[in-house]
Design an enzyme around this catalytic site. Structure first.
Site, PDB file in Angstrom:
ATOM      1  N   LYS A  11       0.828  -1.211   0.000  1.00  0.00           N
ATOM      2  CA  LYS A  11       0.000   0.000   0.000  1.00  0.00           C
ATOM      3  C   LYS A  11       0.867   1.267   0.000  1.00  0.00           C
ATOM      4  O   LYS A  11       2.084   1.213   0.235  1.00  0.00           O
ATOM      5  CB  LYS A  11      -0.939  -0.046   1.203  1.00  0.00           C
ATOM      6  CG  LYS A  11      -1.927  -1.222   1.147  1.00  0.00           C
ATOM      7  CD  LYS A  11      -2.994  -1.120   2.228  1.00  0.00           C
ATOM      8  CE  LYS A  11      -3.981  -2.264   2.140  1.00  0.00           C
ATOM      9  NZ  LYS A  11      -5.138  -2.083   3.067  1.00  0.00           N
ATOM     10  N   TYR A  51     -12.194  -2.358  -4.268  1.00  0.00           N
ATOM     11  CA  TYR A  51     -12.731  -2.639  -2.929  1.00  0.00           C
ATOM     12  C   TYR A  51     -14.260  -2.611  -2.909  1.00  0.00           C
ATOM     13  O   TYR A  51     -14.858  -2.388  -1.858  1.00  0.00           O
ATOM     14  CB  TYR A  51     -12.172  -1.636  -1.928  1.00  0.00           C
ATOM     15  CG  TYR A  51     -10.766  -1.965  -1.443  1.00  0.00           C
ATOM     16  CD1 TYR A  51     -10.502  -3.144  -0.755  1.00  0.00           C
ATOM     17  CD2 TYR A  51      -9.707  -1.081  -1.641  1.00  0.00           C
ATOM     18  CE1 TYR A  51      -9.229  -3.443  -0.296  1.00  0.00           C
ATOM     19  CE2 TYR A  51      -8.426  -1.377  -1.177  1.00  0.00           C
ATOM     20  CZ  TYR A  51      -8.203  -2.563  -0.512  1.00  0.00           C
ATOM     21  OH  TYR A  51      -6.946  -2.872  -0.039  1.00  0.00           O
ATOM     22  N   ASN A 114      -2.404  -0.219   6.436  1.00  0.00           N
ATOM     23  CA  ASN A 114      -1.905  -1.447   7.078  1.00  0.00           C
ATOM     24  C   ASN A 114      -0.939  -2.212   6.165  1.00  0.00           C
ATOM     25  O   ASN A 114      -0.824  -3.426   6.231  1.00  0.00           O
ATOM     26  CB  ASN A 114      -3.066  -2.319   7.575  1.00  0.00           C
ATOM     27  CG  ASN A 114      -3.983  -2.783   6.464  1.00  0.00           C
ATOM     28  OD1 ASN A 114      -3.858  -2.346   5.326  1.00  0.00           O
ATOM     29  ND2 ASN A 114      -4.904  -3.673   6.781  1.00  0.00           N
ATOM     30  N   HIS A 117      -2.154  -5.787   1.328  1.00  0.00           N
ATOM     31  CA  HIS A 117      -3.418  -6.481   1.078  1.00  0.00           C
ATOM     32  C   HIS A 117      -3.081  -7.838   0.483  1.00  0.00           C
ATOM     33  O   HIS A 117      -2.145  -7.958  -0.310  1.00  0.00           O
ATOM     34  CB  HIS A 117      -4.279  -5.698   0.072  1.00  0.00           C
ATOM     35  CG  HIS A 117      -5.425  -6.505  -0.463  1.00  0.00           C
ATOM     36  ND1 HIS A 117      -6.620  -6.622   0.199  1.00  0.00           N
ATOM     37  CD2 HIS A 117      -5.528  -7.288  -1.577  1.00  0.00           C
ATOM     38  CE1 HIS A 117      -7.421  -7.429  -0.491  1.00  0.00           C
ATOM     39  NE2 HIS A 117      -6.785  -7.841  -1.564  1.00  0.00           N
ATOM     40  N   GLU A 128      -8.741 -10.799  -8.466  1.00  0.00           N
ATOM     41  CA  GLU A 128      -7.900  -9.635  -8.147  1.00  0.00           C
ATOM     42  C   GLU A 128      -6.642  -9.607  -9.016  1.00  0.00           C
ATOM     43  O   GLU A 128      -6.156  -8.533  -9.389  1.00  0.00           O
ATOM     44  CB  GLU A 128      -7.537  -9.652  -6.658  1.00  0.00           C
ATOM     45  CG  GLU A 128      -8.768  -9.408  -5.780  1.00  0.00           C
ATOM     46  CD  GLU A 128      -8.464  -9.433  -4.288  1.00  0.00           C
ATOM     47  OE1 GLU A 128      -7.313  -9.701  -3.885  1.00  0.00           O
ATOM     48  OE2 GLU A 128      -9.408  -9.167  -3.510  1.00  0.00           O
TER      49      GLU A 128
HETATM   50  P1  CMP Z   1      -7.258  -5.024   3.147  1.00  0.00           P
HETATM   51  O1  CMP Z   1      -6.671  -6.367   3.413  1.00  0.00           O
HETATM   52  O2  CMP Z   1      -6.700  -4.199   2.075  1.00  0.00           O
HETATM   53  O3  CMP Z   1      -8.827  -5.240   2.870  1.00  0.00           O
HETATM   54  C1  CMP Z   1      -9.779  -4.238   3.110  1.00  0.00           C
HETATM   55  C2  CMP Z   1      -9.216  -3.111   3.890  1.00  0.00           C
HETATM   56  O4  CMP Z   1     -10.169  -2.320   4.569  1.00  0.00           O
HETATM   57  C3  CMP Z   1      -8.345  -3.651   5.018  1.00  0.00           C
HETATM   58  O5  CMP Z   1      -7.169  -4.185   4.505  1.00  0.00           O
HETATM   59  C4  CMP Z   1      -8.170  -2.423   5.876  1.00  0.00           C
HETATM   60  O6  CMP Z   1      -7.154  -1.563   5.394  1.00  0.00           O
HETATM   61  C5  CMP Z   1      -9.526  -1.771   5.698  1.00  0.00           C
HETATM   62  N1  CMP Z   1     -10.383  -2.020   6.866  1.00  0.00           N
HETATM   63  C6  CMP Z   1     -10.914  -3.169   7.246  1.00  0.00           C
HETATM   64  N2  CMP Z   1     -11.652  -3.008   8.373  1.00  0.00           N
HETATM   65  C7  CMP Z   1     -11.572  -1.703   8.676  1.00  0.00           C
HETATM   66  C8  CMP Z   1     -12.110  -0.912   9.709  1.00  0.00           C
HETATM   67  N3  CMP Z   1     -12.892  -1.442  10.664  1.00  0.00           N
HETATM   68  N4  CMP Z   1     -11.806   0.397   9.726  1.00  0.00           N
HETATM   69  C9  CMP Z   1     -11.032   0.921   8.750  1.00  0.00           C
HETATM   70  N5  CMP Z   1     -10.485   0.206   7.721  1.00  0.00           N
HETATM   71  C10 CMP Z   1     -10.755  -1.094   7.695  1.00  0.00           C
END
Ligand code: CMP
Length: 140
Positions: A11, A51, A114, A117, A128
């Site tokens: 990311k 997403y 985070n 993904h 994907e």
């Molecule tokens: P990712 O694995 O990219 O898949 C969906 C993304 O949504 C996840 O990582 C997080 O970055 C984001 N995400 C999931 N849950 C939450 C939440 N409760 N609040 C904010 N972001 C979220």
């Protein structure tokens, strides 16, 4: 055991902090092979499309904004049980809950930023992967 491929995204928080190599080293040290990789910017529309499954969630808009905040690195990882293997080494979605030694524990800034993904199923890995890569780019 089965040889699988999964879709990974490093990311914008990773590219901004110049951590692509460090995250890739953790991926490779875990035994996964990076068999395709490209660095690109997502438009807001592309992030919303990628997403779309989260479109109704309160965090959707912020998540899509954060995915457009800088370049991402899209990659295809190959290995035994690559889908679950990668999710294991990524760690929990919320870095506060991520296990010691996982990518998110070591590098993530927040639940949205985070760091990585990874596809959550083999079916989604194929969907994907096709979002980012053509067949020509997926060398044997
Ligand atoms: P990712 O694995 O990219 O898949 C969906 C993304 O949504 C996840 O990582 C997080 O970055 C984001 N995400 C999931 N849950 C939450 C939440 N409760 N609040 C904010 N972001 C979220």
């Amino acid at each position: 055991m089965s040889l699988q491929r999964t879709l990974s995204i490093l990311k914008p928080d990773v590219t901004r902090r110049n951590l692509t190599g460090k995250v890739n080293a953790k991926i490779e040290e875990s035994g996964l092979h990076i068999v395709a990789q490209k660095r690109l910017f997502l438009t807001k529309e592309q992030a919303q499309q990628f997403y779309a499954v989260h479109a109704e969630r309160a965090f959707f808009n912020d998540l899509c904004d954060s995915m457009c905040a800088g370049p991402i690195v899209a990659q295809v990882l190959e290995g035994e049980n690559a889908v679950s293997h990668y999710r294991d080494i990524m760690g929990a979605t919320n870095p506060a809950n991520a296990a010691e030694g996982t990518i998110r524990r070591d590098f993530a800034e927040s639940i949205e930023a985070n760091s990585v993904h990874g596809s959550d199923s083999l079916e989604n890995a194929q969907i994907e992967t096709a979002f980012f890569f053509s067949q020509l780019e997926l060398v044997g």
